[in-house]
Design an enzyme around this catalytic site. Structure first.
Site, short mmCIF file in Angstrom:
data_model
loop_
_atom_site.label_atom_id
_atom_site.label_comp_id
_atom_site.label_asym_id
_atom_site.label_seq_id
_atom_site.Cartn_x
_atom_site.Cartn_y
_atom_site.Cartn_z
N TRP A 1 -3.35 1.92 12.72
CA TRP A 1 -2.19 2.28 13.54
C TRP A 1 -1.19 1.12 13.64
O TRP A 1 -0.74 0.75 14.73
CB TRP A 1 -2.63 2.71 14.93
N THR B 1 -7.85 0.00 5.63
CA THR B 1 -7.53 0.95 6.71
C THR B 1 -8.75 1.56 7.38
O THR B 1 -9.81 1.68 6.77
CB THR B 1 -6.65 2.08 6.13
N ASP B 2 -8.56 2.00 8.62
CA ASP B 2 -9.59 2.75 9.34
C ASP B 2 -9.79 4.14 8.74
O ASP B 2 -10.79 4.81 9.03
CB ASP B 2 -9.22 2.88 10.82
N THR C 1 1.23 4.31 1.93
CA THR C 1 0.72 4.64 3.27
C THR C 1 1.23 5.96 3.83
O THR C 1 0.95 6.28 4.98
CB THR C 1 1.09 3.52 4.26
N TYR D 1 -5.24 9.47 0.89
CA TYR D 1 -4.90 8.10 1.28
C TYR D 1 -6.17 7.28 1.52
O TYR D 1 -6.34 6.20 0.96
CB TYR D 1 -4.01 8.11 2.52
N ALA E 1 0.85 -1.20 0.00
CA ALA E 1 0.00 0.00 0.00
C ALA E 1 0.88 1.25 0.00
O ALA E 1 2.00 1.23 0.51
CB ALA E 1 -0.91 0.03 1.22
#
Length: 221
Positions: A96, A47-48, A8, A71, A6
């Protein structure tokens, strides 16, 4: 195929949209088309940051997505592409992430606490850390489970913390003397906005695959 790749760098993505799209969308398009065509299994990590941060309760897999940075937008688009191409895939949203490898919050804090007498840490972004080893073990459990159960799942360590809380745990564990001072997001402007609340509800992955998720403090240790 376990797609851990990814783009990130959340802040840099704001000025590198095409590169973020290439890795977070186009690559996922290729992978998911291939796995569908070849009757193979795909586990894709998301992802969150697909959420806007306006919730005040843990977010489950059906919660409304509304990313507030490039992102998050490219990762959400990657999820959608993945599900369109191969509805037999597993998508795991996590948050995280840290480990002893690469660049991450824990390693950055250790470096800074070694060098500085005091640090300002954001105290109004809430979520939960994820130790990469715990996530890896969860993925292996999914692969080895008696049935293949495709779908969208959430995974992070247990606990509800801010970056400041997490930094305090790091300081305590490694016995640093650095003074930590809480600050707000407004006091620390960045190119990309971050969700103020992105705590994930892990009920689905725990009940579906009988997974026990450790608390973030024990995983940090």
């Amino acid at each position: 195929i376990i797609n851990c790749a990814a783009y990130t760098n959340v802040d840099k993505a704001e000025s590198e949209l095409e590169l973020a799209k290439l890795i977070n969308c186009s690559a996922v398009d290729l992978l998911s088309k291939w796995t569908y065509k070849n009757n193979s299994k795909l586990i894709h990590i998301s992802t969150d940051y697909v959420f806007d941060g306006n919730s005040s309760t843990p977010l489950d897999e059906d919660a409304k997505t509304s990313p507030i940075n490039i992102y998050g937008k490219t990762k959400l688009q990657g999820e959608k592409i993945c599900l369109i191409n191969d509805d037999n895939c597993v998508i795991i949203r996590t948050s995280w992430v840290y480990s002893s490898f690469g660049k991450n919050f824990v390693k950055t804090m250790c470096k800074l606490m070694n060098e500085k007498n005091s640090l300002h840490i954001i105290n109004d972004q809430i979520g939960s850390p994820t130790y990469a080893k715990d996530l890896a073990e969860a993925i292996i459990t999914i692969i080895n489970y008696k049935y293949w159960i495709p779908g969208l799942y959430h995974y992070s360590n247990e606990g509800e913390v801010s970056w400041f809380d997490f930094a305090k745990s790091i300081k305590k564990h490694f016995r640093y003397n650095t003074v930590l001072k809480p600050i707000s997001t407004i006091e620390y402007p960045t190119p990309a906005k971050r969700p103020s609340y992105s705590l994930l509800d892990k009920s689905k992955i725990k009940t579906t695959f009988n997974i026990d998720i450790p608390n973030y403090k024990s995983s940090l240790e």
